[in-house]
Design a protein around this motif. Sequence first.
Motif, PDB file in Angstrom:
ATOM      1  N   THR A   1       0.834  -1.205   0.000  1.00 26.16           N
ATOM      2  CA  THR A   1       0.000   0.000   0.000  1.00 26.16           C
ATOM      3  C   THR A   1       0.864   1.249   0.000  1.00 26.16           C
ATOM      4  O   THR A   1       0.564   2.230  -0.691  1.00 26.16           O
ATOM      5  N   ALA A   2       1.951   1.223   0.758  1.00 27.42           N
ATOM      6  CA  ALA A   2       2.871   2.362   0.793  1.00 27.42           C
ATOM      7  C   ALA A   2       3.527   2.578  -0.570  1.00 27.42           C
ATOM      8  O   ALA A   2       3.706   3.725  -1.011  1.00 27.42           O
ATOM      9  N   ILE A   3       3.881   1.498  -1.251  1.00 26.37           N
ATOM     10  CA  ILE A   3       4.483   1.620  -2.579  1.00 26.37           C
ATOM     11  C   ILE A   3       3.471   2.194  -3.567  1.00 26.37           C
ATOM     12  O   ILE A   3       3.816   3.024  -4.427  1.00 26.37           O
ATOM     13  N   ALA A   4       2.220   1.781  -3.447  1.00 28.93           N
ATOM     14  CA  ALA A   4       1.167   2.346  -4.299  1.00 28.93           C
ATOM     15  C   ALA A   4       1.051   3.842  -4.070  1.00 28.93           C
ATOM     16  O   ALA A   4       0.878   4.621  -5.023  1.00 28.93           O
ATOM     17  N   TYR A   5       1.145   4.262  -2.822  1.00 29.77           N
ATOM     18  CA  TYR A   5       1.103   5.700  -2.508  1.00 29.77           C
ATOM     19  C   TYR A   5       2.254   6.443  -3.181  1.00 29.77           C
ATOM     20  O   TYR A   5       2.062   7.541  -3.743  1.00 29.77           O
ATOM     21  N   VAL A   6       3.444   5.866  -3.144  1.00 34.13           N
ATOM     22  CA  VAL A   6       4.604   6.501  -3.782  1.00 34.13           C
ATOM     23  C   VAL A   6       4.373   6.637  -5.284  1.00 34.13           C
ATOM     24  O   VAL A   6       4.707   7.674  -5.885  1.00 34.13           O
ATOM     25  N   CYS A   7       3.780   5.613  -5.893  1.00 37.74           N
ATOM     26  CA  CYS A   7       3.464   5.683  -7.324  1.00 37.74           C
ATOM     27  C   CYS A   7       2.477   6.819  -7.601  1.00 37.74           C
ATOM     28  O   CYS A   7       2.627   7.566  -8.576  1.00 37.74           O
ATOM     29  N   SER A   8       1.479   6.954  -6.746  1.00 38.21           N
ATOM     30  CA  SER A   8       0.491   8.017  -6.903  1.00 38.21           C
ATOM     31  C   SER A   8       1.139   9.384  -6.772  1.00 38.21           C
ATOM     32  O   SER A   8       0.888  10.295  -7.579  1.00 38.21           O
ATOM     33  N   GLU A   9       1.971   9.541  -5.778  1.00 36.22           N
ATOM     34  CA  GLU A   9       2.636  10.823  -5.552  1.00 36.22           C
ATOM     35  C   GLU A   9       3.548  11.176  -6.730  1.00 36.22           C
ATOM     36  O   GLU A   9       3.655  12.351  -7.115  1.00 36.22           O
ATOM     37  N   THR A  10       4.175  10.176  -7.313  1.00 32.67           N
ATOM     38  CA  THR A  10       5.034  10.408  -8.474  1.00 32.67           C
ATOM     39  C   THR A  10       4.219  10.874  -9.678  1.00 32.67           C
ATOM     40  O   THR A  10       4.614  11.802 -10.401  1.00 32.67           O
ATOM     41  N   LEU A  11       3.074  10.236  -9.900  1.00 32.34           N
ATOM     42  CA  LEU A  11       2.217  10.627 -11.011  1.00 32.34           C
ATOM     43  C   LEU A  11       1.707  12.056 -10.859  1.00 32.34           C
ATOM     44  O   LEU A  11       1.521  12.768 -11.846  1.00 32.34           O
ATOM     45  N   LYS A  12       1.475  12.479  -9.623  1.00 28.05           N
ATOM     46  CA  LYS A  12       1.024  13.849  -9.401  1.00 28.05           C
ATOM     47  C   LYS A  12       2.004  14.862  -9.988  1.00 28.05           C
ATOM     48  O   LYS A  12       1.609  15.889 -10.561  1.00 28.05           O
ATOM     49  N   THR A  13       3.283  14.587  -9.832  1.00 26.95           N
ATOM     50  CA  THR A  13       4.292  15.521 -10.324  1.00 26.95           C
ATOM     51  C   THR A  13       4.396  15.497 -11.845  1.00 26.95           C
ATOM     52  O   THR A  13       4.965  16.418 -12.440  1.00 26.95           O
ATOM     53  N   VAL A  14       3.861  14.458 -12.470  1.00 26.86           N
ATOM     54  CA  VAL A  14       3.871  14.368 -13.935  1.00 26.86           C
ATOM     55  C   VAL A  14       2.682  15.126 -14.525  1.00 26.86           C
ATOM     56  O   VAL A  14       2.826  15.897 -15.485  1.00 26.86           O
TER      57      VAL A  14
END
Length: 216
Positions: A68-81
């Motif tokens: 779940t934490a890794i999924a959050y990191v993926c989401s946060e990364t996409l936000k910056t894109v």
Amino acid sequence: MDSSATADLYRDITDFARSTPSWFQHLAELWTEAGLLLFGVIFIVLWWSARPTGSRAVAVAVLAPLATAIAYVCSETLKTVFTEDRPCRAVAGAGASLVACPPVGDWSFPSNHSTIAGGAAIAIAIVRPLLAYLTVPMALLMAFSRVFVGVHYPHDVAVGLVLGGVVAALIVLLAAGPVQKLVETMRTSQSGAVLWMVGTGARAGAERGRHSAGRR
């Protein structure tokens, strides 16, 4: 990110939100954050209850919050894109959000809350399939609440749910084997702290019981 496709739906949902009783609005505001805490409690309970059982059960219980934490990191990364502005600022004609609109730079797409909720719901369901009847509705309600309080577009939360669920499922299923072997190795440790973390398993507990009986 073109947000016009769901802007009208966003207005409809937020207009409905403002028409609801104040107690219901406060309940939605509470759930949008408290739901994350409840998922955290479930993670802890699953890990604790898995400790006396098999090593694979411990492995997936430990992987569930990690995935779940890794999924959050993926989401946060996409936000910056995508750098999509929040609808509470960007949608013309929309009323004020029920909660404070996040500042510029705290991007909207995808929804971190929904990603965490989707990831947690699926990861927990892999650990205990019957809990899907609890966690999936929880995740859906949390995702909806983010639109309801006015801080996300519908597509933000929809993508967040899918992203979280897919990433969490892949992490848990692909890493279960290696982590199971790690748990088995850790269970041979003489360290009390290590054994407290992973448990000794039913077989080890039974072995200790037989040795104690033999010494009597």
